[in-house]
Design a protein around this motif. Sequence first.
Motif, PDB file in Angstrom:
ATOM      1  N   ASP B  90      12.806  18.087  -7.399  1.00  0.00           N
ATOM      2  CA  ASP B  90      14.086  18.480  -7.983  1.00  0.00           C
ATOM      3  C   ASP B  90      14.444  19.930  -7.663  1.00  0.00           C
ATOM      4  OD1 ASP B  90      11.757  18.969  -9.603  1.00  0.00           O
ATOM      5  OD2 ASP B  90      13.116  19.818 -11.092  1.00  0.00           O
ATOM      6  N   ARG B  91      13.623  20.610  -6.882  1.00  0.00           N
ATOM      7  CA  ARG B  91      13.890  22.014  -6.535  1.00  0.00           C
ATOM      8  C   ARG B  91      14.015  22.148  -5.031  1.00  0.00           C
ATOM      9  NH1 ARG B  91      12.129  25.544 -10.791  1.00  0.00           N
ATOM     10  NH2 ARG B  91      11.413  24.262 -12.503  1.00  0.00           N
ATOM     11  N   THR B  92      14.850  23.074  -4.625  1.00  0.00           N
ATOM     12  CA  THR B  92      14.976  23.342  -3.197  1.00  0.00           C
ATOM     13  C   THR B  92      13.677  23.991  -2.706  1.00  0.00           C
ATOM     14  OG1 THR B  92      15.850  25.542  -3.600  1.00  0.00           O
ATOM     15  CG2 THR B  92      17.464  23.755  -3.404  1.00  0.00           C
ATOM     16  N   ALA B  93      13.541  24.081  -1.380  1.00  0.00           N
ATOM     17  CA  ALA B  93      12.333  24.705  -0.816  1.00  0.00           C
ATOM     18  C   ALA B  93      12.159  26.110  -1.391  1.00  0.00           C
ATOM     19  CB  ALA B  93      12.451  24.748   0.696  1.00  0.00           C
ATOM     20  N   LEU B  94      13.269  26.848  -1.448  1.00  0.00           N
ATOM     21  CA  LEU B  94      13.223  28.219  -1.961  1.00  0.00           C
ATOM     22  C   LEU B  94      12.785  28.246  -3.430  1.00  0.00           C
ATOM     23  CD1 LEU B  94      13.891  31.219  -1.404  1.00  0.00           C
ATOM     24  CD2 LEU B  94      16.214  30.749  -2.173  1.00  0.00           C
ATOM     25  N   ALA B  95      13.361  27.360  -4.223  1.00  0.00           N
ATOM     26  CA  ALA B  95      13.001  27.313  -5.648  1.00  0.00           C
ATOM     27  C   ALA B  95      11.550  26.871  -5.834  1.00  0.00           C
ATOM     28  CB  ALA B  95      13.945  26.360  -6.385  1.00  0.00           C
ATOM     29  N   ASN B  96      11.081  26.002  -4.948  1.00  0.00           N
ATOM     30  CA  ASN B  96       9.674  25.589  -5.005  1.00  0.00           C
ATOM     31  C   ASN B  96       8.756  26.787  -4.793  1.00  0.00           C
ATOM     32  OD1 ASN B  96       8.472  22.723  -5.155  1.00  0.00           O
ATOM     33  ND2 ASN B  96      10.476  22.401  -4.217  1.00  0.00           N
ATOM     34  N   VAL B  97       9.092  27.620  -3.807  1.00  0.00           N
ATOM     35  CA  VAL B  97       8.235  28.777  -3.504  1.00  0.00           C
ATOM     36  C   VAL B  97       8.339  29.820  -4.621  1.00  0.00           C
ATOM     37  CG1 VAL B  97       7.756  30.604  -1.820  1.00  0.00           C
ATOM     38  CG2 VAL B  97       8.435  28.332  -1.028  1.00  0.00           C
ATOM     39  N   ALA B  98       9.552  29.973  -5.159  1.00  0.00           N
ATOM     40  CA  ALA B  98       9.746  30.979  -6.212  1.00  0.00           C
ATOM     41  C   ALA B  98       9.174  30.528  -7.561  1.00  0.00           C
ATOM     42  CB  ALA B  98      11.242  31.274  -6.359  1.00  0.00           C
ATOM     43  N   PHE B  99       8.869  29.250  -7.676  1.00  0.00           N
ATOM     44  CA  PHE B  99       8.410  28.694  -8.969  1.00  0.00           C
ATOM     45  C   PHE B  99       7.219  29.476  -9.533  1.00  0.00           C
ATOM     46  CE2 PHE B  99       5.693  25.844 -11.445  1.00  0.00           C
ATOM     47  CZ  PHE B  99       6.586  25.304 -12.349  1.00  0.00           C
ATOM     48  N   HIS B 139      18.708  28.284   5.897  1.00  0.00           N
ATOM     49  CA  HIS B 139      19.361  26.972   5.792  1.00  0.00           C
ATOM     50  C   HIS B 139      18.351  25.933   5.281  1.00  0.00           C
ATOM     51  CE1 HIS B 139      22.041  23.695   6.707  1.00  0.00           C
ATOM     52  NE2 HIS B 139      21.132  23.145   7.502  1.00  0.00           N
ATOM     53  N   ASP B 140      17.159  25.940   5.890  1.00  0.00           N
ATOM     54  CA  ASP B 140      16.105  25.007   5.457  1.00  0.00           C
ATOM     55  C   ASP B 140      15.652  25.337   4.030  1.00  0.00           C
ATOM     56  OD1 ASP B 140      16.069  23.698   7.913  1.00  0.00           O
ATOM     57  OD2 ASP B 140      14.661  25.150   8.753  1.00  0.00           O
ATOM     58  N   ALA B 141      15.669  26.615   3.709  1.00  0.00           N
ATOM     59  CA  ALA B 141      15.183  27.045   2.389  1.00  0.00           C
ATOM     60  C   ALA B 141      16.004  26.456   1.252  1.00  0.00           C
ATOM     61  CB  ALA B 141      15.198  28.562   2.302  1.00  0.00           C
ATOM     62  N   ASN B 142      17.265  26.144   1.555  1.00  0.00           N
ATOM     63  CA  ASN B 142      18.122  25.604   0.504  1.00  0.00           C
ATOM     64  C   ASN B 142      18.169  24.079   0.493  1.00  0.00           C
ATOM     65  OD1 ASN B 142      19.083  27.976  -0.886  1.00  0.00           O
ATOM     66  ND2 ASN B 142      20.015  28.513   1.063  1.00  0.00           N
ATOM     67  N   LYS B 143      17.276  23.466   1.263  1.00  0.00           N
ATOM     68  CA  LYS B 143      17.220  21.999   1.264  1.00  0.00           C
ATOM     69  C   LYS B 143      16.194  21.516   0.240  1.00  0.00           C
ATOM     70  CE  LYS B 143      18.527  21.102   6.054  1.00  0.00           C
ATOM     71  NZ  LYS B 143      18.005  20.747   7.378  1.00  0.00           N
ATOM     72  N   TYR B 144      16.416  20.285  -0.233  1.00  0.00           N
ATOM     73  CA  TYR B 144      15.437  19.667  -1.123  1.00  0.00           C
ATOM     74  C   TYR B 144      14.291  19.098  -0.285  1.00  0.00           C
ATOM     75  CZ  TYR B 144      18.728  20.085  -4.949  1.00  0.00           C
ATOM     76  OH  TYR B 144      19.557  20.583  -5.916  1.00  0.00           O
ATOM     77  N   PRO B 145      13.099  18.931  -0.872  1.00  0.00           N
ATOM     78  CA  PRO B 145      11.953  18.446  -0.094  1.00  0.00           C
ATOM     79  C   PRO B 145      12.235  17.176   0.714  1.00  0.00           C
ATOM     80  CG  PRO B 145      11.193  19.206  -2.211  1.00  0.00           C
ATOM     81  CD  PRO B 145      12.692  19.294  -2.242  1.00  0.00           C
ATOM     82  N   HIS B 146      12.968  16.216   0.096  1.00  0.00           N
ATOM     83  CA  HIS B 146      13.188  14.948   0.821  1.00  0.00           C
ATOM     84  C   HIS B 146      14.092  15.134   2.040  1.00  0.00           C
ATOM     85  CE1 HIS B 146      16.908  14.762  -1.622  1.00  0.00           C
ATOM     86  NE2 HIS B 146      17.382  14.060  -0.616  1.00  0.00           N
ATOM     87  N   GLN B 147      14.756  16.300   2.114  1.00  0.00           N
ATOM     88  CA  GLN B 147      15.612  16.558   3.278  1.00  0.00           C
ATOM     89  C   GLN B 147      14.850  17.270   4.401  1.00  0.00           C
ATOM     90  OE1 GLN B 147      18.450  18.828   0.921  1.00  0.00           O
ATOM     91  NE2 GLN B 147      19.964  17.195   1.080  1.00  0.00           N
ATOM     92  N   LEU B 148      13.579  17.594   4.141  1.00  0.00           N
ATOM     93  CA  LEU B 148      12.764  18.299   5.133  1.00  0.00           C
ATOM     94  C   LEU B 148      11.777  17.341   5.787  1.00  0.00           C
ATOM     95  CD1 LEU B 148      11.866  21.436   2.967  1.00  0.00           C
ATOM     96  CD2 LEU B 148      13.544  21.363   4.814  1.00  0.00           C
ATOM     97  N   SER B 149      11.369  17.665   7.017  1.00  0.00           N
ATOM     98  CA  SER B 149      10.351  16.842   7.691  1.00  0.00           C
ATOM     99  C   SER B 149       8.994  17.085   7.027  1.00  0.00           C
ATOM    100  CB  SER B 149      10.287  17.231   9.160  1.00  0.00           C
ATOM    101  OG  SER B 149       9.758  18.533   9.281  1.00  0.00           O
ATOM    102  N   GLY B 150       8.020  16.226   7.357  1.00  0.00           N
ATOM    103  CA  GLY B 150       6.682  16.357   6.773  1.00  0.00           C
ATOM    104  C   GLY B 150       6.070  17.723   7.045  1.00  0.00           C
ATOM    105  N   GLY B 151       6.238  18.217   8.287  1.00  0.00           N
ATOM    106  CA  GLY B 151       5.693  19.525   8.652  1.00  0.00           C
ATOM    107  C   GLY B 151       6.338  20.643   7.859  1.00  0.00           C
TER     108      GLY B 151
END
Lengths: 286, 282
Positions: B90-99, B139-151
Amino acid sequence: MATGFLNVTARPARLPIWGLSWTIFAIGIAIYLYSSEKRHRENPDDKVMPSLTQLAKGAADAALKPAEEDDDVAYANAGWLTRLHTSMLWKDTAASTRRFLISIALMFPAVLLGLHMGLFPYIGALFLRFVLFFDKIIALSLLPILFIAFGIDELSKIMLMVIGVAPTIILDTVNLSRSVPREQLVKALTLGAGAFDVAYLVVLKQILPRVINSIRLNLKPLMLFLFAGEMIASTDGLAYRIALARRHLAMDVIVPYVLWVALLLFLADWFLRVLNRKLHPWFEEA
Amino acid sequence: MALIRMEDVRVAYTTGSRTRTVLAGLSLAIEAGEFVCLLGETGCGKSTMLRLILGAEQPVSGTVEVAGERVRGLCPKRGYVPQRYGLFPDRTALANVAFGPEMYELSVAERLLPKFRGRRREIRRQALELLAELGLDSHDANKYPHQLSGGMQQRVAIAQALIMNPAVLLMDEAFSALDPSTRASMQALIRRVWRERGATILFITHNTQEAVMMGTRAIVLAREGDESGSKIALDMELPGATDPEWHARDARETREMAEHIAGFYGGAKASSFTLRPALAAS
């Protein structure tokens, strides 16, 4: 290999899908109109299957005229907006909606209880067996007890709805909480989160869209319990009016009311679906 | 003094009347700055060992210490990168890292009130910098995990752990769900992180070649039975400890060393390579 209707790999175009989705409605309306017309030919005063004109008049009367019990109020010179606002349909809809919204609001503590039961094993151990037991009790069988305990006013009807649906919501939330991968809980704790941070900022945030979907699925049972309460002990509300109309065999009131209730339920479900999508853009299943 | 020390650790699980010993009398020491690859057959206790160091599990007997302190629970000093499900969907990549920093450094009021917006912005800036360092743009940082590739998801998971500056990074088959080319780039990335940050890494993998190429030390756990649990069958220093790029020059030796390690999966054998003592002595 099966073709057409029985072809499991078929990919129908938009137009056939649209057409097929309305087919049953069209057939149903056609059968009703034919039967109604036939009955009215045999008996012009038939009340069981009112004609379209009778239904329209019944709906207009319900939407623009006051209820029988409010006849003493002067409406004659009022504008249509005032008449709509003081009409039987408005009065009943407002009464039922109020009870319905209070019951929905009372689902929030149920969700929180389910969350804690699913996440904290000791809280789960304390409540789970009781909730499972309570879930098996037929809520309607509690109706006499509720009327005796809470009287025949609003509280008993709201309690009936809550008792009828809350255990399902609690158990569903327990399962949803437990379905959050353990890796995420461990990860959150290694990142400095406390137990309540994990509960509210990790688990609840993640399961909330599914909880809303669960509430959507329970809208109809909620309405069912509301109707049971209103039909047995009420002086207003949509179900009260339907029960009253049944005594007079007033199908021209019952049918519009049934359709109105279906529309309200559809709108409530649609609202929750849109809300879910807006609040949880990350949730693909919404 | 060793950064991680396990002394005579025993872990056993009881199901009904049956007790299954996973680890029995395991002792191990890992120095700061080591890149330890932990290998072994499925069910030999690799993940259990990692969870003990992480603090997610407690041994029946024995002690586990990190940086001189006994491990009693989870804490931000020990970063964790699981195989999957590590990111909050439920968090963007950026929010995941900032958590992590938001949880660890900010009070509830600081997380919510507008007057502390500056502090929260500063954490987000640090998270963005770290993501950029690991190859993800804004740009990637503001995507949700399911929008990112496995890597990309694993890069975010690594950033999520690294932003807390952990004393040790524990990675549980972190690359096993990735395709070969993504896996290769992630191997290079984690090697770079290890080199540049001087991190201590415990890396569980099933891929012996990956262990040989990445680690400075390989440890193979081998199961000896339900009662005796798993023991260290091989504890060996890898050439990467002194020459980080050795495998690029010597593919044959890399392959042979990987095959040699795989030979220990069934249990202890004699080794022709330089073995470290099984660390009862350390």
